[in-house]
Design an enzyme around this catalytic site. Structure first.
Site, PDB file in Angstrom:
ATOM      1  N   CYS A  92      17.197 -36.385   2.901  1.00 54.05           N
ATOM      2  CA  CYS A  92      17.346 -37.800   2.538  1.00 54.05           C
ATOM      3  C   CYS A  92      16.435 -38.196   1.391  1.00 54.05           C
ATOM      4  O   CYS A  92      16.645 -39.231   0.758  1.00 54.05           O
ATOM      5  CB  CYS A  92      17.072 -38.656   3.766  1.00 54.05           C
ATOM      6  SG  CYS A  92      18.119 -38.185   5.146  1.00 54.05           S
ATOM      7  N   HIS A 147      16.197 -45.614   2.044  1.00 53.25           N
ATOM      8  CA  HIS A 147      17.178 -44.683   2.581  1.00 53.25           C
ATOM      9  C   HIS A 147      17.769 -45.290   3.855  1.00 53.25           C
ATOM     10  O   HIS A 147      17.046 -45.894   4.648  1.00 53.25           O
ATOM     11  CB  HIS A 147      16.505 -43.345   2.892  1.00 53.25           C
ATOM     12  CG  HIS A 147      17.348 -42.486   3.754  1.00 53.25           C
ATOM     13  ND1 HIS A 147      18.613 -42.093   3.361  1.00 53.25           N
ATOM     14  CD2 HIS A 147      17.169 -41.994   5.007  1.00 53.25           C
ATOM     15  CE1 HIS A 147      19.148 -41.389   4.334  1.00 53.25           C
ATOM     16  NE2 HIS A 147      18.301 -41.311   5.333  1.00 53.25           N
ATOM     17  N   ASN A 188      24.830 -42.782   7.533  1.00 50.06           N
ATOM     18  CA  ASN A 188      23.721 -42.143   6.816  1.00 50.06           C
ATOM     19  C   ASN A 188      24.283 -41.029   5.931  1.00 50.06           C
ATOM     20  O   ASN A 188      24.709 -39.993   6.426  1.00 50.06           O
ATOM     21  CB  ASN A 188      22.733 -41.581   7.845  1.00 50.06           C
ATOM     22  CG  ASN A 188      21.547 -40.878   7.204  1.00 50.06           C
ATOM     23  OD1 ASN A 188      21.571 -40.537   6.023  1.00 50.06           O
ATOM     24  ND2 ASN A 188      20.508 -40.645   7.983  1.00 50.06           N
TER      25      ASN A 188
HETATM   26  N1  COA Z   1      26.580 -42.280  22.295  1.00 49.50           N
HETATM   27  C1  COA Z   1      26.192 -42.584  23.536  1.00 49.50           C
HETATM   28  N2  COA Z   1      25.036 -42.130  24.060  1.00 49.50           N
HETATM   29  C2  COA Z   1      24.266 -41.351  23.274  1.00 49.50           C
HETATM   30  C3  COA Z   1      24.628 -41.006  21.969  1.00 49.50           C
HETATM   31  C4  COA Z   1      25.843 -41.492  21.479  1.00 49.50           C
HETATM   32  N3  COA Z   1      26.276 -41.223  20.255  1.00 49.50           N
HETATM   33  N4  COA Z   1      23.665 -40.227  21.441  1.00 49.50           N
HETATM   34  C5  COA Z   1      22.724 -40.093  22.381  1.00 49.50           C
HETATM   35  N5  COA Z   1      23.098 -40.760  23.501  1.00 49.50           N
HETATM   36  C6  COA Z   1      22.397 -40.885  24.768  1.00 49.50           C
HETATM   37  C7  COA Z   1      21.440 -39.751  25.012  1.00 49.50           C
HETATM   38  O1  COA Z   1      22.096 -38.633  25.565  1.00 49.50           O
HETATM   39  C8  COA Z   1      20.437 -40.373  25.950  1.00 49.50           C
HETATM   40  O2  COA Z   1      20.991 -40.349  27.243  1.00 49.50           O
HETATM   41  P1  COA Z   1      20.041 -40.047  28.511  1.00 49.50           P
HETATM   42  O3  COA Z   1      19.038 -41.159  28.515  1.00 49.50           O
HETATM   43  O4  COA Z   1      21.005 -40.073  29.656  1.00 49.50           O
HETATM   44  O5  COA Z   1      19.435 -38.715  28.242  1.00 49.50           O
HETATM   45  C9  COA Z   1      20.389 -41.820  25.506  1.00 49.50           C
HETATM   46  O6  COA Z   1      21.590 -42.045  24.750  1.00 49.50           O
HETATM   47  C10 COA Z   1      19.196 -42.120  24.639  1.00 49.50           C
HETATM   48  O7  COA Z   1      19.138 -41.106  23.650  1.00 49.50           O
HETATM   49  P2  COA Z   1      18.002 -41.068  22.596  1.00 49.50           P
HETATM   50  O8  COA Z   1      18.176 -39.924  21.682  1.00 49.50           O
HETATM   51  O9  COA Z   1      16.697 -41.227  23.303  1.00 49.50           O
HETATM   52  O10 COA Z   1      18.358 -42.438  21.827  1.00 49.50           O
HETATM   53  P3  COA Z   1      17.555 -43.193  20.737  1.00 49.50           P
HETATM   54  O11 COA Z   1      17.377 -44.577  21.160  1.00 49.50           O
HETATM   55  O12 COA Z   1      16.351 -42.431  20.294  1.00 49.50           O
HETATM   56  O13 COA Z   1      18.590 -43.205  19.541  1.00 49.50           O
HETATM   57  C11 COA Z   1      18.997 -42.102  17.479  1.00 49.50           C
HETATM   58  C12 COA Z   1      19.028 -42.001  18.979  1.00 49.50           C
HETATM   59  C13 COA Z   1      19.445 -40.781  16.914  1.00 49.50           C
HETATM   60  C14 COA Z   1      19.959 -43.193  17.052  1.00 49.50           C
HETATM   61  C15 COA Z   1      17.569 -42.463  17.033  1.00 49.50           C
HETATM   62  O14 COA Z   1      16.636 -41.619  17.651  1.00 49.50           O
HETATM   63  C16 COA Z   1      17.399 -42.374  15.557  1.00 49.50           C
HETATM   64  O15 COA Z   1      18.005 -43.117  14.813  1.00 49.50           O
HETATM   65  N6  COA Z   1      16.507 -41.481  15.077  1.00 49.50           N
HETATM   66  C17 COA Z   1      16.230 -41.326  13.675  1.00 49.50           C
HETATM   67  C18 COA Z   1      17.451 -40.843  12.995  1.00 49.50           C
HETATM   68  C19 COA Z   1      17.254 -40.589  11.557  1.00 49.50           C
HETATM   69  O16 COA Z   1      16.632 -41.358  10.897  1.00 49.50           O
HETATM   70  N7  COA Z   1      17.840 -39.491  11.145  1.00 49.50           N
HETATM   71  C20 COA Z   1      17.967 -39.097   9.807  1.00 49.50           C
HETATM   72  C21 COA Z   1      16.706 -38.850   9.139  1.00 49.50           C
HETATM   73  S1  COA Z   1      16.905 -39.535   7.665  1.00 49.50           S
END
Ligand code: COA
Length: 331
Positions: free
Chosen positions: A113, A258, A288
């Site tokens: 990114c 970003h 993204n």
């Molecule tokens: N739909 C439904 N549920 C989902 C899911 C989806 N697409 N993706 C994950 N889950 C579930 C998980 O399995 C987890 O379930 P559990 O509690 O039963 O284990 C729950 O949702 C929470 O997951 P988690 O990963 O802890 O969610 P989060 O609040 O951290 O959100 C992201 C996940 C990826 C959206 C978040 O962590 C994020 O945005 N991270 C940074 C991403 C980023 O910037 N990436 C690129 C770098 S530039």
């Protein structure tokens, strides 16, 4: 002192719109979860025929038109993308061929990114030192074809998307105008927190039938860890740019961050005390698109007349590597 200015920006996104409701038919997810956790409502995914090169070319043509330049004027090409149209060579050379610029250097950058800002930083140095009069920097990404579209892959599949953006940097004999400062950073200790492990040349043969069953062929992201680091690095690297130039955050007219997650952008807004009206946010419609998000954001800001003469614009990124970067630009 010689400076480099952004003379034109352009973008292209594939025509195929993929809504959250479309993803629900492929995996166990919901429109509500995706909107609440990421801010994304829809994204663009490539259609047959789209490539990094074809999307980058379309974005470049728009940037050239806005810069009142022709392709033959370009002196340096920097192509920023996580993947490439082919394993070898990088897409920069394919783009150079499409632009019919034999002999013009083409550099490929794979810094996730932060790729576009790494590219901008390099182009700026080449221009400031008088080596080139201008440079084309392209961020082009085709991530949708590498996603695990089952429930196992939902943590990344709902986030990443396709598109391209381009910017043309040009020499400017005015120290008050143009790219005032750039800052690039990396911390490879966290490389495996956001990566695609396979296919790796560490295996011989690199491609095998057995490979198809390995989890490592899909993107892996430790979402929470990435999120926490992004929250620290975004404000930090923006402040670095401000300290280097003596400006304060109140001086910034527009922040183009970003587009990782709407919650990250909102948290950065809060931490910096910068209203969301001063921050570009288009993740809702594009998802993204890694190295393409900043030039796409810039191009849309250009369309909306938000890059007016005199505007102080801050660009900031965080992503795979980990890498993070910033730039401060006076239009
Ligand atoms: N739909 C439904 N549920 C989902 C899911 C989806 N697409 N993706 C994950 N889950 C579930 C998980 O399995 C987890 O379930 P559990 O509690 O039963 O284990 C729950 O949702 C929470 O997951 P988690 O990963 O802890 O969610 P989060 O609040 O951290 O959100 C992201 C996940 C990826 C959206 C978040 O962590 C994020 O945005 N991270 C940074 C991403 C980023 O910037 N990436 C690129 C770098 S530039």
């Amino acid at each position: 002192m010689r400076n480099s200015t952004i003379a034109g920006v352009g973008h292209y996104v594939p025509e195929r719109v993929v809504k959250n409701a479309d993803l629900v038919t492929m995996m166990d997810t919901s429109d509500q979860w995706i909107r609440e956790r990421t801010g994304i409502e829809e994204r663009r995914w490539v259609d047959a025929g789209d490539t990094h090169t074809s999307m980058g070319l379309k974005a470049t043509k728009m940037a050239l038109e806005r810069a009142n330049m022709e392709a033959k004027d370009i002196q340096l090409i920097i192509m920023c993308s996580v993947l490439s149209d082919h394993i070898v060579p990088g897409s920069g050379c394919f783009l150079q061929a499409e632009l019919e610029l034999p002999g013009v250097p083409a550099i490929d950058i794979r810094n996730g990114c932060s790729g576009f800002l790494y590219g901008m930083s390099i182009a700026d140095k080449f221009i400031k030192t008088g080596v080139y009069e201008n440079a084309l920097i392209v961020g082009a990404e085709m991530l949708s074809t590498s996603l695990d579209l089952t429930t196992e892959g939902r943590g990344t599949a709902v986030i990443f998307a396709d598109g391209a953006g381009a910017a043309i940097l040009k020499a400017e004999e005015n120290p008050e105008k143009g790219v005032l400062t750039t800052h690039i950073h990396a911390d490879g200790r966290h490389a495996k927190r956001l990566w695609v492990e396979e296919p790796s040349p560490a295996h011989s043969p690199r491609i095998s039938e057995e490979l198809l069953n390995r989890e490592g062929i899909w993107p892996y992201m430790d979402g929470k860890f990435v999120f926490k680091n992004a929250l620290v690095r975004f404000p930090e690297v923006i402040n670095t740019a401000l300290e280097a130039t003596g400006y304060s955050k109140e001086d910034i007219d527009l922040l183009v961050p970003h587009q990782a997650n709407l919650r990250i952008t909102e948290a950065v807004s809060k931490r910096l005390g910068m209203p969301m009206e001063k921050i570009i946010s288009n993740i809702q419609k594009y998802g993204n698109t890694t190295a393409a998000t900043i030039p796409i954001g810039l191009s849309e800001a250009w369309e909306e007349d938000r890059l007016n003469d005199g505007a102080l614009v801050c660009l900031a990124s965080f992503g795979a590597g980990f890498t993070w970067a910033s730039a401060l630009v006076r239009f």
